[in-house]
Design an enzyme around this catalytic site. Structure first.
Site, PDB file in Angstrom:
ATOM      1  CB  SER A  15      -0.938   0.012   1.214  1.00  0.00           C
ATOM      2  OG  SER A  15      -0.197  -0.072   2.418  1.00  0.00           O
ATOM      3  CG  ASP A 190      -0.572   3.788   9.856  1.00  0.00           C
ATOM      4  OD1 ASP A 190       0.462   4.365   9.459  1.00  0.00           O
ATOM      5  OD2 ASP A 190      -1.295   3.123   9.089  1.00  0.00           O
ATOM      6  CG  HIS A 193      -0.353   3.229   5.512  1.00  0.00           C
ATOM      7  ND1 HIS A 193      -0.770   2.419   6.548  1.00  0.00           N
ATOM      8  CD2 HIS A 193      -0.350   2.462   4.396  1.00  0.00           C
ATOM      9  CE1 HIS A 193      -1.009   1.200   6.071  1.00  0.00           C
ATOM     10  NE2 HIS A 193      -0.764   1.199   4.776  1.00  0.00           N
TER      11      HIS A 193
END
Length: 219
Positions: A15, A190, A193
């Site tokens: 991601s 977090d 990311h």
């Protein structure tokens, strides 16, 4: 710069690299997603247009190295890139902590290293070069078990890069340096990311990548 003029540079990973890229293959000008691959493409295009580097993005959010390996032929080798850049590993570690009672998605250290080695050996005969980007975790507490585990996986990536003579991009070191002056909440809520105003975290990764390939400073 290590990349030859006219090279096709392909980013693959999870991601952090995906960032909403276009399917099936993300490319410039609008398909690279909102993360560091788009920044790398933009800066190389703006400041080194004579190099004519074409950037592709085939990362998939949520992938571990096991999942990335399953699509490697289609999403990497069949696109015939000149250079391949990979950043993978945070999900391999994360699953040990966010789903601790479900071992199925966890990728342990031996599998991670063996799979990475296999991907390198499959790819090297077909490309001009590879850039191995270390997985990272934005936490300065090295006693934290997830921090320690990510750094172990990152160290293995560095060792593989040295063993095969590949370019190594130490993303963890880049974030560690910034954290000496800026709290991680400014660029990652977090600790994984990149977020925050103006894509601060993605700029950090993009700069680390450009430095690794010998394209920084840009002028």
């Amino acid at each position: 710069m290590k990349l030859e003029t006219g090279s096709v540079l392909l980013f693959n990973g999870d991601s952090i690299t995906d960032c909403g890229r276009v399917r099936p293959v993300g490319g410039a000008p609008y398909g690279l997603g909102s993360g560091y691959p788009a920044l790398v493409d933009g800066m190389l295009t703006a400041f080194r247009p004579e190099e004519r580097i074409r950037v592709l993005n085939t990362a998939v959010s949520g992938d571990t190295i096991r999942q990335m390996a399953a699509r490697w032929q289609q999403d990497t080798l069949e696109l015939h890139p000149d250079w391949v850049a990979v950043m993978i590993g945070i999900n391999d570690v994360w699953r040990h902590f966010d789903v601790p009672f479900n071992p199925a998605p966890m990728v342990d250290f031996p599998e991670y290293v063996d799979t990475y080695r296999r991907l390198i050996e499959q790819t090297l005969p077909k490309v001009k070069g590879m850039v191995l980007m270390a997985p990272y975790y934005i936490d300065r507490n090295e006693q934290d078990p997830m921090t320690a585990m990510v750094r172990k996986y990152a160290a293995a990536v560095k060792e593989l890069a040295g063993e095969y003579g590949l370019v190594f991009c130490d993303v963890q070191a880049a974030f560690d340096q910034v954290q000496e002056k800026l709290h991680h909440m400014a660029f990652s809520a977090d600790r994984v990311h990149p977020n925050g105003g103006n894509n601060i975290g993605h700029f950090i990764i993009a700069k680390a990548f450009l430095n690794a390939i010998g394209a920084w400073p840009l002028d």
